[in-house]
Scaffold this motif. Sequence first.
Motif, PDB file in Angstrom:
ATOM      1  N   PRO A  24       0.831  -1.213   0.000  1.00 49.09           N
ATOM      2  CA  PRO A  24       0.000   0.000   0.000  1.00 49.09           C
ATOM      3  C   PRO A  24       0.860   1.255   0.000  1.00 49.09           C
ATOM      4  CG  PRO A  24      -0.702  -1.538   1.708  1.00 49.09           C
ATOM      5  CD  PRO A  24       0.611  -2.037   1.192  1.00 49.09           C
ATOM      6  N   VAL A  33      10.954   6.235  -0.077  1.00 48.22           N
ATOM      7  CA  VAL A  33      12.358   6.272   0.369  1.00 48.22           C
ATOM      8  C   VAL A  33      12.948   4.868   0.258  1.00 48.22           C
ATOM      9  CG1 VAL A  33      13.869   6.681   2.360  1.00 48.22           C
ATOM     10  CG2 VAL A  33      11.964   8.249   1.909  1.00 48.22           C
ATOM     11  N   ARG A  40      13.526  -2.174  -0.740  1.00 47.78           N
ATOM     12  CA  ARG A  40      12.600  -3.188  -1.245  1.00 47.78           C
ATOM     13  C   ARG A  40      12.117  -2.829  -2.642  1.00 47.78           C
ATOM     14  NH1 ARG A  40       6.970  -3.169   2.163  1.00 47.78           N
ATOM     15  NH2 ARG A  40       6.962  -1.028   2.872  1.00 47.78           N
ATOM     16  N   THR A  92       5.553  17.467  15.358  1.00 43.45           N
ATOM     17  CA  THR A  92       7.006  17.209  15.411  1.00 43.45           C
ATOM     18  C   THR A  92       7.490  16.347  14.244  1.00 43.45           C
ATOM     19  OG1 THR A  92       7.009  15.100  16.646  1.00 43.45           O
ATOM     20  CG2 THR A  92       6.812  17.141  17.945  1.00 43.45           C
ATOM     21  N   ARG A 101       2.204  15.179   3.281  1.00 46.89           N
ATOM     22  CA  ARG A 101       2.007  13.875   2.621  1.00 46.89           C
ATOM     23  C   ARG A 101       1.826  12.752   3.635  1.00 46.89           C
ATOM     24  NH1 ARG A 101       1.312  13.487  -2.680  1.00 46.89           N
ATOM     25  NH2 ARG A 101       1.368  11.291  -2.116  1.00 46.89           N
ATOM     26  N   GLY A 106       0.004   5.614   7.538  1.00 45.55           N
ATOM     27  CA  GLY A 106       1.327   5.196   7.068  1.00 45.55           C
ATOM     28  C   GLY A 106       2.276   4.924   8.226  1.00 45.55           C
ATOM     29  N   GLY A 115       8.086   5.757  15.502  1.00 43.92           N
ATOM     30  CA  GLY A 115       6.998   6.539  14.891  1.00 43.92           C
ATOM     31  C   GLY A 115       6.337   7.437  15.933  1.00 43.92           C
ATOM     32  N   ASP A 116       6.092   8.694  15.546  1.00 42.23           N
ATOM     33  CA  ASP A 116       5.608   9.660  16.549  1.00 42.23           C
ATOM     34  C   ASP A 116       4.122   9.538  16.868  1.00 42.23           C
ATOM     35  OD1 ASP A 116       8.042  10.929  17.113  1.00 42.23           O
ATOM     36  OD2 ASP A 116       7.928  12.052  15.244  1.00 42.23           O
ATOM     37  N   LEU A 154      -1.326  -6.281  11.433  1.00 42.06           N
ATOM     38  CA  LEU A 154      -1.973  -6.234  10.116  1.00 42.06           C
ATOM     39  C   LEU A 154      -1.607  -7.479   9.304  1.00 42.06           C
ATOM     40  CD1 LEU A 154      -3.655  -3.898   8.851  1.00 42.06           C
ATOM     41  CD2 LEU A 154      -1.558  -3.181   7.706  1.00 42.06           C
ATOM     42  N   THR A 160      -5.423  -0.838   6.587  1.00 42.36           N
ATOM     43  CA  THR A 160      -5.916   0.004   7.677  1.00 42.36           C
ATOM     44  C   THR A 160      -6.890   1.013   7.100  1.00 42.36           C
ATOM     45  OG1 THR A 160      -3.813  -0.241   8.827  1.00 42.36           O
ATOM     46  CG2 THR A 160      -5.227   1.570   9.533  1.00 42.36           C
ATOM     47  N   ILE A 185      14.252  11.851  13.659  1.00 37.68           N
ATOM     48  CA  ILE A 185      13.611  10.655  14.223  1.00 37.68           C
ATOM     49  C   ILE A 185      13.847  10.695  15.726  1.00 37.68           C
ATOM     50  CG2 ILE A 185      13.596   8.121  14.205  1.00 37.68           C
ATOM     51  CD1 ILE A 185      12.847   9.135  11.504  1.00 37.68           C
TER      52      ILE A 185
HETATM   53  C1  LIG Z   1      12.449  13.373   5.647  1.00 35.55           C
HETATM   54  C2  LIG Z   1      11.556  12.486   6.477  1.00 35.55           C
HETATM   55  C3  LIG Z   1      11.304  12.828   7.802  1.00 35.55           C
HETATM   56  C4  LIG Z   1      10.487  12.009   8.595  1.00 35.55           C
HETATM   57  N1  LIG Z   1      10.262  12.370   9.890  1.00 35.55           N
HETATM   58  C5  LIG Z   1       9.466  11.595  10.670  1.00 35.55           C
HETATM   59  C6  LIG Z   1       9.211  11.952  12.011  1.00 35.55           C
HETATM   60  O1  LIG Z   1       9.673  12.977  12.520  1.00 35.55           O
HETATM   61  N2  LIG Z   1       8.409  11.127  12.747  1.00 35.55           N
HETATM   62  C7  LIG Z   1       7.850   9.999  12.215  1.00 35.55           C
HETATM   63  O2  LIG Z   1       7.127   9.284  12.931  1.00 35.55           O
HETATM   64  N3  LIG Z   1       8.087   9.622  10.940  1.00 35.55           N
HETATM   65  C8  LIG Z   1       8.872  10.393  10.158  1.00 35.55           C
HETATM   66  N4  LIG Z   1       9.112  10.016   8.862  1.00 35.55           N
HETATM   67  C9  LIG Z   1       8.558   8.770   8.353  1.00 35.55           C
HETATM   68  C10 LIG Z   1       7.191   8.927   7.640  1.00 35.55           C
HETATM   69  O3  LIG Z   1       6.965  10.256   7.201  1.00 35.55           O
HETATM   70  C11 LIG Z   1       6.040   8.508   8.574  1.00 35.55           C
HETATM   71  O4  LIG Z   1       6.197   7.174   9.000  1.00 35.55           O
HETATM   72  C12 LIG Z   1       4.670   8.672   7.912  1.00 35.55           C
HETATM   73  O5  LIG Z   1       3.667   8.544   8.911  1.00 35.55           O
HETATM   74  C13 LIG Z   1       4.394   7.674   6.811  1.00 35.55           C
HETATM   75  O6  LIG Z   1       3.120   7.977   6.262  1.00 35.55           O
HETATM   76  P1  LIG Z   1       2.839   7.841   4.696  1.00 35.55           P
HETATM   77  O7  LIG Z   1       1.412   8.113   4.469  1.00 35.55           O
HETATM   78  O8  LIG Z   1       3.816   8.640   3.911  1.00 35.55           O
HETATM   79  O9  LIG Z   1       3.141   6.275   4.514  1.00 35.55           O
HETATM   80  P2  LIG Z   1       3.617   5.446   3.229  1.00 35.55           P
HETATM   81  O10 LIG Z   1       5.060   5.684   2.947  1.00 35.55           O
HETATM   82  O11 LIG Z   1       2.667   5.613   2.104  1.00 35.55           O
HETATM   83  O12 LIG Z   1       3.437   3.985   3.871  1.00 35.55           O
HETATM   84  C14 LIG Z   1       4.162   3.608   5.035  1.00 35.55           C
HETATM   85  C15 LIG Z   1       3.850   2.141   5.345  1.00 35.55           C
HETATM   86  O13 LIG Z   1       2.476   1.986   5.672  1.00 35.55           O
HETATM   87  C16 LIG Z   1       1.841   1.123   4.755  1.00 35.55           C
HETATM   88  N5  LIG Z   1       0.487   1.670   4.548  1.00 35.55           N
HETATM   89  C17 LIG Z   1       0.157   2.929   4.186  1.00 35.55           C
HETATM   90  N6  LIG Z   1      -1.181   3.081   4.198  1.00 35.55           N
HETATM   91  C18 LIG Z   1      -1.698   1.903   4.569  1.00 35.55           C
HETATM   92  C19 LIG Z   1      -3.032   1.415   4.772  1.00 35.55           C
HETATM   93  N7  LIG Z   1      -4.123   2.195   4.619  1.00 35.55           N
HETATM   94  N8  LIG Z   1      -3.194   0.121   5.169  1.00 35.55           N
HETATM   95  C20 LIG Z   1      -2.123  -0.672   5.368  1.00 35.55           C
HETATM   96  N9  LIG Z   1      -0.841  -0.276   5.196  1.00 35.55           N
HETATM   97  C21 LIG Z   1      -0.635   0.990   4.797  1.00 35.55           C
HETATM   98  C22 LIG Z   1       2.734   1.117   3.511  1.00 35.55           C
HETATM   99  O14 LIG Z   1       2.598  -0.036   2.726  1.00 35.55           O
HETATM  100  C23 LIG Z   1       4.098   1.213   4.165  1.00 35.55           C
HETATM  101  O15 LIG Z   1       4.521  -0.046   4.642  1.00 35.55           O
HETATM  102  C24 LIG Z   1       9.918  10.822   8.035  1.00 35.55           C
HETATM  103  C25 LIG Z   1      10.162  10.488   6.687  1.00 35.55           C
HETATM  104  C26 LIG Z   1      10.970  11.310   5.909  1.00 35.55           C
HETATM  105  C27 LIG Z   1      11.217  10.937   4.475  1.00 35.55           C
END
Ligand SMILES: Cc1cc2nc3c(=O)[nH]c(=O)nc-3n(C[C@H](O)[C@H](O)[C@H](O)COP(=O)(O)OP(=O)(O)OC[C@H]3O[C@@H](n4cnc5c(N)ncnc54)[C@H](O)[C@@H]3O)c2cc1C
Length: 287
Positions: A24, A33, A40, A92, A101, A106, A115-116, A154, A160, A185
């Motif tokens: 997903p 990333v 992967r 944060t 985004r 996610g 994860g925050d 999951l 989700t 992080i």
């Molecule tokens: C520069 C940078 C800074 C970051 N800083 C932080 C930070 O400060 N704190 C933090 O917690 N994270 C941080 N992250 C990580 C990331 O932004 C978070 O984990 C974010 O919540 C991911 O959400 P997304 O929608 O982009 O997920 P995606 O990248 O789209 O997916 C993440 C994972 O969830 C799965 N997924 C997504 N949606 C679903 C769904 N509906 N059902 C089942 N599986 C699903 C995907 O398959 C994947 O395994 C950072 C990332 C970057 C690149």
Amino acid sequence: MDFLRPTTWAEALAAKADQPEAVPLQGGTDVMVEINFDVRRPPALLDLTRVAELREWTVTGGRCRIGAGVPYRVVVEELGGVLPGLAQAARTVGSPQIRNRGTVGGNLGAASPAGDSHPPLLAGEAVIEVESRERGVRMIPAAEFYLGVKRSALRPDELTRAVHAEAAAGPQYFSKVGTRNAMVIAVCSFAIALDPVRRRVGTGIGSAAPTPRRAEEAEDLLARELDWDARTLDPSLLKWFGRLCAEAAAPIDDVRGTAAYRLHAIDVMARRTLTWAWNDHIGRRAA
Ligand SMILES: Cc1cc2nc3c(=O)[nH]c(=O)nc-3n(C[C@H](O)[C@H](O)[C@H](O)COP(=O)(O)OP(=O)(O)OC[C@H]3O[C@@H](n4cnc5c(N)ncnc54)[C@H](O)[C@@H]3O)c2cc1C
């Protein structure tokens, strides 16, 4: 690599059922990333961004339902009043671009111990709504969702759909230690949720164990010993609470910090957030 683009939830579930190995994609801030760095290379991506209902949130009868595709920006701007702990944590995350985004769904999908979203979801006793075409809906308490480092409850054919949580009944706080203020992080993090109606204090520890987790003995301590009618917090109880929160953690030494530092920081953040929340509680009682 196949690129699947469902436009409805039913189509998304069908795609996941037919191709459980499809990954997903919501905001893509983790997935892209990993693909860019060749961590992967999945046979298929399941793009959920066209499923409009995932971006919706509602508050009905004091209960919030946040679609898995609601970005952090919306959590910060629109949900601060009902879920202040989660909104503070969302503030944060990364940078404005990442908060535009990145989503709570996610964060749950990645299930990183750092994860925050996780500490406030644990402290607020959130429940995760997941679904598969074959078995229907499962409601998983956050405390049962995280199974190991980047492993969650999951199943391969599930997605989700939403996160459910009661609107805050009292003060909530999130605290995060990082090596700088943004784009970082967590070295470790801590969330607290006071519920003066149920006389309950919820906790969530981040980045200090293989999974995010609650400090259950510390919660039990406050359930037994906290005098909700007092004006001040008993300093020895506060100290005891901090110690039990640190004891609930099981951190490791890594590039971001040592285990010893994390234990110390959890103790400090637990005492600090409880004090902030208690002061708010007293202020509201007096108002
Ligand atoms: C520069 C940078 C800074 C970051 N800083 C932080 C930070 O400060 N704190 C933090 O917690 N994270 C941080 N992250 C990580 C990331 O932004 C978070 O984990 C974010 O919540 C991911 O959400 P997304 O929608 O982009 O997920 P995606 O990248 O789209 O997916 C993440 C994972 O969830 C799965 N997924 C997504 N949606 C679903 C769904 N509906 N059902 C089942 N599986 C699903 C995907 O398959 C994947 O395994 C950072 C990332 C970057 C690149």
